[in-house]
Scaffold this motif. Structure first.
Motif, short mmCIF file in Angstrom:
data_model
loop_
_atom_site.label_atom_id
_atom_site.label_comp_id
_atom_site.label_asym_id
_atom_site.label_seq_id
_atom_site.Cartn_x
_atom_site.Cartn_y
_atom_site.Cartn_z
N ARG A 1 24.99 -37.02 20.01
CA ARG A 1 25.98 -36.02 19.64
C ARG A 1 27.39 -36.61 19.61
O ARG A 1 28.17 -36.33 18.69
N LEU B 1 25.42 -32.23 8.72
CA LEU B 1 24.25 -31.40 9.01
C LEU B 1 23.14 -31.68 8.01
O LEU B 1 21.96 -31.70 8.39
N GLN C 1 31.49 -31.38 7.99
CA GLN C 1 30.45 -30.95 8.92
C GLN C 1 29.14 -30.65 8.19
O GLN C 1 28.06 -31.04 8.65
N GLN D 1 32.28 -37.56 12.46
CA GLN D 1 33.03 -36.48 11.81
C GLN D 1 34.53 -36.69 11.98
O GLN D 1 35.31 -36.46 11.04
N TYR E 1 24.64 -29.47 17.26
CA TYR E 1 25.91 -30.14 17.03
C TYR E 1 27.01 -29.55 17.91
O TYR E 1 27.93 -30.26 18.34
N HIS F 1 23.00 -27.00 13.59
CA HIS F 1 24.35 -26.49 13.90
C HIS F 1 24.47 -26.19 15.39
O HIS F 1 25.49 -26.50 16.02
N LEU G 1 27.82 -38.60 16.42
CA LEU G 1 28.02 -37.76 15.24
C LEU G 1 29.40 -37.13 15.24
O LEU G 1 30.05 -37.00 14.19
N GLN G 2 29.89 -36.74 16.41
CA GLN G 2 31.23 -36.17 16.48
C GLN G 2 32.29 -37.23 16.19
O GLN G 2 33.32 -36.94 15.57
#
Length: 344
Positions: free
Chosen positions: A26, A52, A48, A33, A294, A291, A29-30
């Motif tokens: 996580r 996804l 985002q 982003q 995330y 979602h 991925l953050q």
């Protein structure tokens, strides 16, 4: 291959240092982003939803006017993720073999007379730029690869990479001379993401960002890329996200409202011609779980479902002539459905 235009590059461990392996999926991925949002200003929702789509092992259709950073979005994703990237510029003279590749004849004296030369679709991230400018056979060749994650050439099947996503773009204006995707092919995209103009503050930031990029030396230190393993680890964690029976029934009720709109009022019945397919149900289920993961939840909430409903449904709804005459968009119809359908 003379038709179309192709671009290819690969981000590997030899080019960059890998991200810290102790970073959770996580967090990775953050971080991804965050980096993308630094380059794609004012389009946080788009960034985002692209991530996804990648987490759900799907493909996305990105629609927006020229100059809204559609191409920049996928390039930025590839730049910061360990990935093989290719860009295909769709044109009317493109052939299916220009996408998939072809058998090349090597001559009578060769150990193998024919060898398969891979086309640009054999990459981790494929940008299908202006997909509606290519004829139906070319669209079908790409969509087969999207659906089956393989292509068949001369009776032989060739698999796509394990990490594979197609981001197709199209322009909502200038439709003359284009080949609109049929509804059955639109249905194969997990999400249909729309890009709008940035607000004034974002526009100012974009101007300063591009000015700074043109004046900054390219010899600066690059950030470590996010490894593919972070995507695969995230997918395993998403498989464990719980969705309760009431939330399952809520998804089904939203989908059913597109098929039996008269149950929710004459207005919806006048606007909707054909409801969405079961692929919409599966898409909302899959993307809402991604979602929830995330955002750090172990279960799906109504907010997760509502946050992804528009992107999972807008390209699957067929509206009536009356809706078009009234200036009603698919998003407005989905808004009304979400207001009408009660949470189970």
């Amino acid at each position: 291959m003379t038709a179309g235009s192709f671009e290819h590059n690969f981000n590997s461990d030899s080019d960059h240092q890998d991200c810290d392996r102790d970073m959770s999926a996580r967090e990775s991925l953050q971080e991804l982003q965050s980096r993308m949002s630094e380059s794609i200003i004012g389009q946080d929702h788009v960034v985002q939803q692209l991530l996804l789509t990648l987490l759900c092992d799907g493909n996305a259709l990105l629609e927006g006017l020229p100059g809204l950073a559609k191409t920049r979005a996928i390039k930025t994703l590839s730049k910061n993720l360990e990935s093989d990237f290719s860009r295909i510029q769709f044109t009317p003279d493109l052939l299916p073999s220009d996408i998939t590749g072809a058998e090349i004849y090597l001559g009578e004296d060769a150990a193998e007379r024919f060898v398969f030369q891979q086309g640009p679709v054999f990459a981790n991230l494929v940008l299908a730029d202006e997909i509606n400018r290519a004829p139906a056979k070319v669209q079908a060749a790409l969509l087969e690869a999207m659906e089956e994650q393989q292509v068949t050439v001369s009776g032989k099947t060739h698999k796509m990479p394990k990490l594979f996503m197609v981001l197709a773009t199209q322009n909502p204006v200038e439709q003359e001379g284009t080949y609109p995707l049929p509804e059955a092919q639109m249905d194969r995209f997990l999400m249909h993401i729309t890009m709008t103009h940035p607000d004034d503050a974002s526009e100012l930031a974009i101007m300063r960002l591009v000015r700074g990029e043109s004046s900054t030396s390219s010899t600066g230190e690059e950030k470590p890329i996010v490894p593919q393993s972070a995507i695969f680890d995230a997918r395993k964690e998403i498989d464990g996200i719980r969705i309760s029976e009431p939330m399952e029934k809520y998804i089904v009720a939203i989908v059913a409202a597109t098929r039996r709109p008269i149950d929710y009022g004459n207005e919806l019945a006048r606007w909707i011609q054909v409801g969405v397919s079961p692929r919409a149900t599966l898409a909302i289920d899959k993307v809402s779980r991604a979602h929830a993961w995330y955002h750090g939840r172990d279960h799906v909430t109504p907010d997760d479902i509502q946050a992804v409903a528009h992107d999972c449904l807008r390209h699957r709804l067929m509206l009536t002539y009356e809706a078009s005459a009234d200036g009603v968009s698919p998003d407005q119809v989905i808004d009304k459905i979400l207001r009408k359908v009660a949470v189970a």
